[in-house]
Each structure stands twice: as structure tokens, then as C-alpha cells.
Design an enzyme around this catalytic site. Structure first.
Site, PDB file in Angstrom:
ATOM      1  N   CYS A  99      -0.195   5.632   9.912  1.00 42.39           N
ATOM      2  CA  CYS A  99       0.978   4.876  10.367  1.00 42.39           C
ATOM      3  C   CYS A  99       0.538   3.641  11.138  1.00 42.39           C
ATOM      4  O   CYS A  99      -0.260   3.727  12.058  1.00 42.39           O
ATOM      5  CB  CYS A  99       1.812   5.718  11.337  1.00 42.39           C
ATOM      6  SG  CYS A  99       2.843   6.928  10.547  1.00 42.39           S
ATOM      7  N   SER A 133      12.226   5.502  15.023  1.00 38.85           N
ATOM      8  CA  SER A 133      11.008   5.227  15.796  1.00 38.85           C
ATOM      9  C   SER A 133      11.424   4.750  17.180  1.00 38.85           C
ATOM     10  O   SER A 133      11.634   3.566  17.408  1.00 38.85           O
ATOM     11  CB  SER A 133      10.170   4.158  15.087  1.00 38.85           C
ATOM     12  OG  SER A 133       9.856   4.597  13.783  1.00 38.85           O
ATOM     13  N   LEU A 134      11.556   5.684  18.089  1.00 38.83           N
ATOM     14  CA  LEU A 134      12.094   5.362  19.420  1.00 38.83           C
ATOM     15  C   LEU A 134      11.017   4.719  20.293  1.00 38.83           C
ATOM     16  O   LEU A 134      11.206   3.627  20.835  1.00 38.83           O
ATOM     17  CB  LEU A 134      12.665   6.638  20.055  1.00 38.83           C
ATOM     18  CG  LEU A 134      13.468   6.434  21.328  1.00 38.83           C
ATOM     19  CD1 LEU A 134      14.683   5.564  21.097  1.00 38.83           C
ATOM     20  CD2 LEU A 134      13.900   7.801  21.898  1.00 38.83           C
ATOM     21  N   ASN A 135       9.931   5.420  20.467  1.00 39.97           N
ATOM     22  CA  ASN A 135       8.708   4.853  21.064  1.00 39.97           C
ATOM     23  C   ASN A 135       8.779   4.487  22.538  1.00 39.97           C
ATOM     24  O   ASN A 135       7.752   4.139  23.136  1.00 39.97           O
ATOM     25  CB  ASN A 135       8.210   3.630  20.274  1.00 39.97           C
ATOM     26  CG  ASN A 135       7.737   4.002  18.880  1.00 39.97           C
ATOM     27  OD1 ASN A 135       7.491   5.172  18.612  1.00 39.97           O
ATOM     28  ND2 ASN A 135       7.610   3.042  17.994  1.00 39.97           N
ATOM     29  N   CYS A 161       3.358   8.455   1.253  1.00 41.30           N
ATOM     30  CA  CYS A 161       3.946   7.487   2.181  1.00 41.30           C
ATOM     31  C   CYS A 161       4.164   6.176   1.417  1.00 41.30           C
ATOM     32  O   CYS A 161       3.228   5.614   0.858  1.00 41.30           O
ATOM     33  CB  CYS A 161       2.999   7.289   3.365  1.00 41.30           C
ATOM     34  SG  CYS A 161       3.560   6.036   4.523  1.00 41.30           S
ATOM     35  N   GLY A 196       6.947  -2.177   5.902  1.00 43.89           N
ATOM     36  CA  GLY A 196       8.326  -2.629   5.818  1.00 43.89           C
ATOM     37  C   GLY A 196       9.309  -1.803   6.614  1.00 43.89           C
ATOM     38  O   GLY A 196       8.989  -0.717   7.113  1.00 43.89           O
ATOM     39  N   GLU A 197      10.497  -2.360   6.732  1.00 41.20           N
ATOM     40  CA  GLU A 197      11.600  -1.684   7.413  1.00 41.20           C
ATOM     41  C   GLU A 197      12.585  -1.251   6.318  1.00 41.20           C
ATOM     42  O   GLU A 197      13.314  -2.083   5.768  1.00 41.20           O
ATOM     43  CB  GLU A 197      12.243  -2.651   8.415  1.00 41.20           C
ATOM     44  CG  GLU A 197      13.567  -2.201   8.998  1.00 41.20           C
ATOM     45  CD  GLU A 197      13.564  -0.762   9.519  1.00 41.20           C
ATOM     46  OE1 GLU A 197      12.719  -0.422  10.360  1.00 41.20           O
ATOM     47  OE2 GLU A 197      14.408   0.030   9.061  1.00 41.20           O
ATOM     48  N   CYS A 222       6.643  -7.190   6.586  1.00 40.45           N
ATOM     49  CA  CYS A 222       7.757  -6.685   7.392  1.00 40.45           C
ATOM     50  C   CYS A 222       8.274  -7.816   8.268  1.00 40.45           C
ATOM     51  O   CYS A 222       7.500  -8.688   8.671  1.00 40.45           O
ATOM     52  CB  CYS A 222       7.265  -5.536   8.282  1.00 40.45           C
ATOM     53  SG  CYS A 222       8.586  -4.601   9.095  1.00 40.45           S
ATOM     54  N   CYS A 230       1.685  -2.755  15.512  1.00 38.76           N
ATOM     55  CA  CYS A 230       1.590  -2.392  14.086  1.00 38.76           C
ATOM     56  C   CYS A 230       0.836  -3.464  13.303  1.00 38.76           C
ATOM     57  O   CYS A 230       1.105  -4.660  13.444  1.00 38.76           O
ATOM     58  CB  CYS A 230       2.996  -2.228  13.523  1.00 38.76           C
ATOM     59  SG  CYS A 230       3.018  -1.859  11.756  1.00 38.76           S
ATOM     60  N   ASN A 253      -2.567   4.842  16.294  1.00 42.80           N
ATOM     61  CA  ASN A 253      -3.684   4.614  15.374  1.00 42.80           C
ATOM     62  C   ASN A 253      -4.212   3.209  15.637  1.00 42.80           C
ATOM     63  O   ASN A 253      -3.460   2.241  15.516  1.00 42.80           O
ATOM     64  CB  ASN A 253      -3.222   4.744  13.928  1.00 42.80           C
ATOM     65  CG  ASN A 253      -2.727   6.152  13.620  1.00 42.80           C
ATOM     66  OD1 ASN A 253      -3.439   7.127  13.811  1.00 42.80           O
ATOM     67  ND2 ASN A 253      -1.478   6.262  13.171  1.00 42.80           N
ATOM     68  N   GLU A 274       0.827  -1.196   0.000  1.00 45.99           N
ATOM     69  CA  GLU A 274       0.000   0.000   0.000  1.00 45.99           C
ATOM     70  C   GLU A 274       0.869   1.258   0.000  1.00 45.99           C
ATOM     71  O   GLU A 274       1.945   1.290   0.584  1.00 45.99           O
ATOM     72  CB  GLU A 274      -0.927  -0.017   1.223  1.00 45.99           C
ATOM     73  CG  GLU A 274      -1.959  -1.135   1.088  1.00 45.99           C
ATOM     74  CD  GLU A 274      -2.851  -1.341   2.306  1.00 45.99           C
ATOM     75  OE1 GLU A 274      -3.970  -1.836   2.121  1.00 45.99           O
ATOM     76  OE2 GLU A 274      -2.447  -1.025   3.434  1.00 45.99           O
ATOM     77  N   CYS A 312       6.798  -5.534  15.496  1.00 42.91           N
ATOM     78  CA  CYS A 312       6.324  -4.526  16.452  1.00 42.91           C
ATOM     79  C   CYS A 312       4.900  -4.871  16.880  1.00 42.91           C
ATOM     80  O   CYS A 312       4.027  -5.120  16.041  1.00 42.91           O
ATOM     81  CB  CYS A 312       6.394  -3.135  15.842  1.00 42.91           C
ATOM     82  SG  CYS A 312       8.077  -2.674  15.359  1.00 42.91           S
TER      83      CYS A 312
HETATM   84  N1  SAH Z   1       9.519   0.191   9.901  1.00 40.34           N
HETATM   85  C1  SAH Z   1       9.689   1.611   9.887  1.00 40.34           C
HETATM   86  C2  SAH Z   1       8.700   2.363   8.998  1.00 40.34           C
HETATM   87  C3  SAH Z   1       7.266   1.938   9.071  1.00 40.34           C
HETATM   88  S1  SAH Z   1       6.394   2.348  10.553  1.00 40.34           S
HETATM   89  C4  SAH Z   1       9.659   2.154  11.315  1.00 40.34           C
HETATM   90  O1  SAH Z   1       9.416   1.391  12.233  1.00 40.34           O
HETATM   91  O2  SAH Z   1       9.924   3.339  11.508  1.00 40.34           O
HETATM   92  C5  SAH Z   1       6.248   4.092  10.500  1.00 40.34           C
HETATM   93  C6  SAH Z   1       5.914   4.721  11.855  1.00 40.34           C
HETATM   94  O3  SAH Z   1       4.635   4.280  12.281  1.00 40.34           O
HETATM   95  C7  SAH Z   1       6.873   4.313  12.969  1.00 40.34           C
HETATM   96  O4  SAH Z   1       7.269   5.460  13.681  1.00 40.34           O
HETATM   97  C8  SAH Z   1       6.027   3.429  13.867  1.00 40.34           C
HETATM   98  O5  SAH Z   1       6.459   3.484  15.202  1.00 40.34           O
HETATM   99  C9  SAH Z   1       4.662   4.026  13.661  1.00 40.34           C
HETATM  100  N2  SAH Z   1       3.553   3.129  13.963  1.00 40.34           N
HETATM  101  C10 SAH Z   1       3.480   1.807  13.781  1.00 40.34           C
HETATM  102  N3  SAH Z   1       2.281   1.335  14.198  1.00 40.34           N
HETATM  103  C11 SAH Z   1       1.592   2.406  14.633  1.00 40.34           C
HETATM  104  C12 SAH Z   1       0.279   2.573  15.139  1.00 40.34           C
HETATM  105  N4  SAH Z   1      -0.556   1.548  15.290  1.00 40.34           N
HETATM  106  N5  SAH Z   1      -0.100   3.820  15.479  1.00 40.34           N
HETATM  107  C13 SAH Z   1       0.730   4.885  15.310  1.00 40.34           C
HETATM  108  N6  SAH Z   1       1.958   4.777  14.819  1.00 40.34           N
HETATM  109  C14 SAH Z   1       2.384   3.559  14.486  1.00 40.34           C
END
Ligand code: SAH
Length: 343
Positions: free
Chosen positions: A330, A210-212, A100, A156-157, A107, A114, A287, A87, A111
Site C-alpha cells: 500500500c 482511509s481515516l489515518n 490489488c 488512484g482514488e 492519482c 503515498c 510502508n 500496477e 496524500c
Molecule cells: N486512494 C484510495 C486507495 C489507494 S491507497 C485510498 O486512499 O484509500 C490504499 C491504502 O494505502 C489507503 O488506506 C492508504 O491510506 C494506504 N497508504 C498509502 N500510502 C501508504 C504508505 N506509504 N504506507 C502504508 N499505507 C499507505
């Protein structure tokens, strides 16, 4: 493996060499990145050189599997490539829209929050398939807000498929056309240290980490596949690159989950972790993904978290959700298309 040449991934000099003139090469680029149909011939080129180019370096075979438009104009395309559906999302903006892109079908990173992670991994995309996603999604942008901003935040990464990502960004940034600004290309990673180092050296866009989480324990729970690289190693790679080139600013992304990582103490910990690093912070309220036990932080909590960061002098933007109703934000890309929405 060396991918077969494709008109979508050829550098401008190669196009010029194959077509015999700069003007023809520019015509081919305008066809690819213009608004017209991407059919069996290159519009604007005389039949012979165009047909020869497409025979030697065809577009990747693709099929538009679905197109969904949200009330806010966000448009999600599902594209079928050989053996892989991915997508791409066009997010309209004021004066400039964002596309995007996906770098892989599925992937490998698992995570927990996701939707893409649940698809598993199918395959890497080629540079040409990535560029083609941009070309097709950019056609969806409003005329007064062309797609001049690209984020590798789809499926994907990207750093697990870095050759293709670097090839695609080189084409997208290349003069004379489409010449996207390096400041408007962002490559987002779950945190792969060798890939981060390479992208910080060779990439021309901006890296987003993406530190999180602010502790390794919580980060390992949320992003188990990143356990190889502790937070100190991730931030260390950025510090190192910035010591060499202070102009290499990055983004740090931080998804906010209700009661998981959104306390004032965590905001303070994030401020401390990023001390001395040139980074803008993007806060992303979660999200929702059906079946996953996460909830977005309440708006007031998001604001309080943002204020903590801003008060410390950190530039911080909240990425409020776009594309409501079509699972285009995202973390929501999972190739799920209600049949009624296909157009
Ligand atoms: N694999 C890469 C790029 C794809 S994810 C990465 O991890 O950065 C892109 C962004 O979406 C990342 O910052 C990730 O933390 C965020 N993301 C993933 N799932 C999400 C969700 N359910 N809600 C909000 N952000 C999310």
C-alpha cells in the site's frame, strides 16, 4: 463519455446475446478469467463467433511492461494501457489470494505519505482495463489459492472513477463466472463524501475508509485534498448508510506512523470516533517511500495500538507489509521498475 464496448466489461447477458448461447458466453468468461494466454482468439470458441466478438468488443490494448516477484510470492505487474501505465499486485494467501487493483493511472489526491501521489494524475481507467488487470494478476495466483479477493487499493482514488469501478465489480461478481463474493471485494477511499454515499448505495462490495488520523487538523496535514470533508462528514455518511441498512459493514483503515498518529491517546480517540459504527479496523504500519519523512510505528507500538482497539471490542487486524523488496505494498506503487527485474 461512453467507453467503447470491450469483452472484458460486457455483462454476461450481453455476452450471451452477442455469442448466441449461454455456453459460449461462459466459454468467453473462462477464457478471460482462466489461466491461458489472452491472445487474438477466444480459446474454446469456434472461430466465427469468437472473432466477431473480439472485432466488435476487443480487449483493451495492453502490454505487460514488467513483472516482479518478491520472496513471499507477492507479484507486481506493471501494465501499459494506451497513454497510461499502472500496477496491479497479486498477494498469495492461504487458500485464497488477493489482487490489488488500480482505478486510475496516478492519482489526484495528494496524500503526503503515498508514492502514487507523486506521479500526479494521468487518466481514469475504463472498467475493461480494471477487469483486465484482475484477469492478468489472477493468473499469477498459486493454483491452490485462487485470486478470490479483490481490493481497490492500488493506484488512484476509486471514488473519483466510480462508474468504471462499479462496472468492473459488477463483472467480477457476476454469476455464473467469475462470481467473486461481494464480501471479498473492497473499495478503499481517501474519503470523498458524495462517492462514499453513492458506493454505499450502489456498490456491492465493502467500503474501506482511509481515516489515518483522529483530528481534522492532522488529517488535513497528511491528506490535504480531503479538507473538503471533515471526519464528522465521512463518518456521518457511514452512519447514515448503516441506519438504513445495518448489514452494511465497512472497513476503517489507519496507517500507523511513528510519533505521528500512534499514541495510546489516539487509539482511545479512534475508539470514541467509531462508537456506534459497524467497522473492522485495518491498521497498516507505514510502508516506506524513499524521500518521504515518515517511518512506520515500531512493532510494539503497533501491538499496543491494536490492543487498545481490541480491548474496546473493536475487530482490528494489522496489515503487516507484504511484497518486501519490490515496492508492492500500500502506498508504494509508483511505476518504478528496476530493469533487471523485468521478466
Ligand atoms: N486512494 C484510495 C486507495 C489507494 S491507497 C485510498 O486512499 O484509500 C490504499 C491504502 O494505502 C489507503 O488506506 C492508504 O491510506 C494506504 N497508504 C498509502 N500510502 C501508504 C504508505 N506509504 N504506507 C502504508 N499505507 C499507505
Amino acid at each position: 463519455m461512453h467507453p467503447a464496448p470491450s469483452v472484458a466489461a460486457l455483462r454476461f447477458a450481453e455476452l450471451e446475446a452477442r455469442l448466441g448461447s449461454r455456453a459460449r458466453a461462459l466459454t468467453a468468461r473462462k477464457w478471460l478469467f482462466g489461466r491461458g494466454a489472452l491472445g487474438g482468439r477466444i480459446t474454446g470458441l469456434s472461430a466465427k463467433p469468437g472473432a466477431a466478438l473480439l472485432a466488435e468488443a476487443p480487449l483493451p490494448s495492453f502490454e505487460r511492461v514488467a513483472r516482479q516477484v518478491a520472496p513471499d510470492g507477492t507479484t507486481k505487474l506493471a501494465l501499459g494501457f494506451p497513454g497510461a501505465t499502472v500496477e496491479a499486485v497479486m498477494i498469495p494467501g492461504r487458500g485464497r489470494s488477493t489482487v490489488c487493483l488500480s482505478s486510475q493511472a496516478g492519482c489526484t489526491r495528494a496524500c503526503t505519505f503515498c508514492a502514487t501521489a507523486r506521479l500526479g494524475f494521468t487518466r481514469n481507467l475504463s472498467a475493461a482495463e480494471i477487469v483486465l488487470q484482475y484477469a492478468l494478476a489472477a493468473r499469477e495466483a498459486p493454483a491452490d489459492a485462487p485470486a478470490r479477493n479483490v481490493v481497490f487499493m492500488g493506484m488512484g482514488e476509486p471514488l473519483d472513477n466510480l462508474d468504471a469501478v462499479l462496472g468492473a465489480e459488477a463483472v467480477l461478481m457476476e454469476p455464473p463466472y467469475p462470481r467473486l463474493s461481494p464480501a471479498h471485494v473492497t473499495v478503499s477511499t481517501s474519503g470523498v463524501v458524495p462517492g462514499m454515499k453513492r458506493y454505499l448505495r450502489e456498490g456491492r462490495g465493502r467500503l474501506a475508509l482511509s481515516l489515518n488520523a483522529t483530528t481534522d487538523a492532522l488529517r488535513r496535514e497528511l491528506m490535504p485534498h480531503t479538507r473538503t470533508w471533515p471526519i464528522a462528514a465521512l463518518l456521518g455518511a457511514i452512519r447514515e448508510a448503516q441506519a438504513e441498512d445495518p448489514a452494511k459493514s465497512v472497513f476503517v483503515e489507519y496507517v500507523l506512523w511513528d510519533g505521528v498518529n500512534d499514541s495510546d491517546a489516539e487509539a482511545a480517540a479512534l475508539v470514541a470516533l467509531l462508537d456506534g459504527i459497524a467497522a473492522h479496523v485495518n491498521l497498516i504500519p507505514h510502508n516506506p517511500v524513499a524521500g518521504l519523512p515518515f517511518a512506520p510505528s515500531p512493532v510494539a507500538r503497533v501491538r499496543a495500538f491494536q490492543k487498545r482497539l481490541a480491548d474496546s471490542g473493536r475487530r482490528t487486524i494489522v496489515r503487516w507489509p507484504k511484497g518486501a523488496g519490490i515496492a508492492a505494498a500500500c502506498g508504494q506503487l509508483a511505476n518504478q521498475v528496476p530493469a533487471a527485474s523485468v521478466s
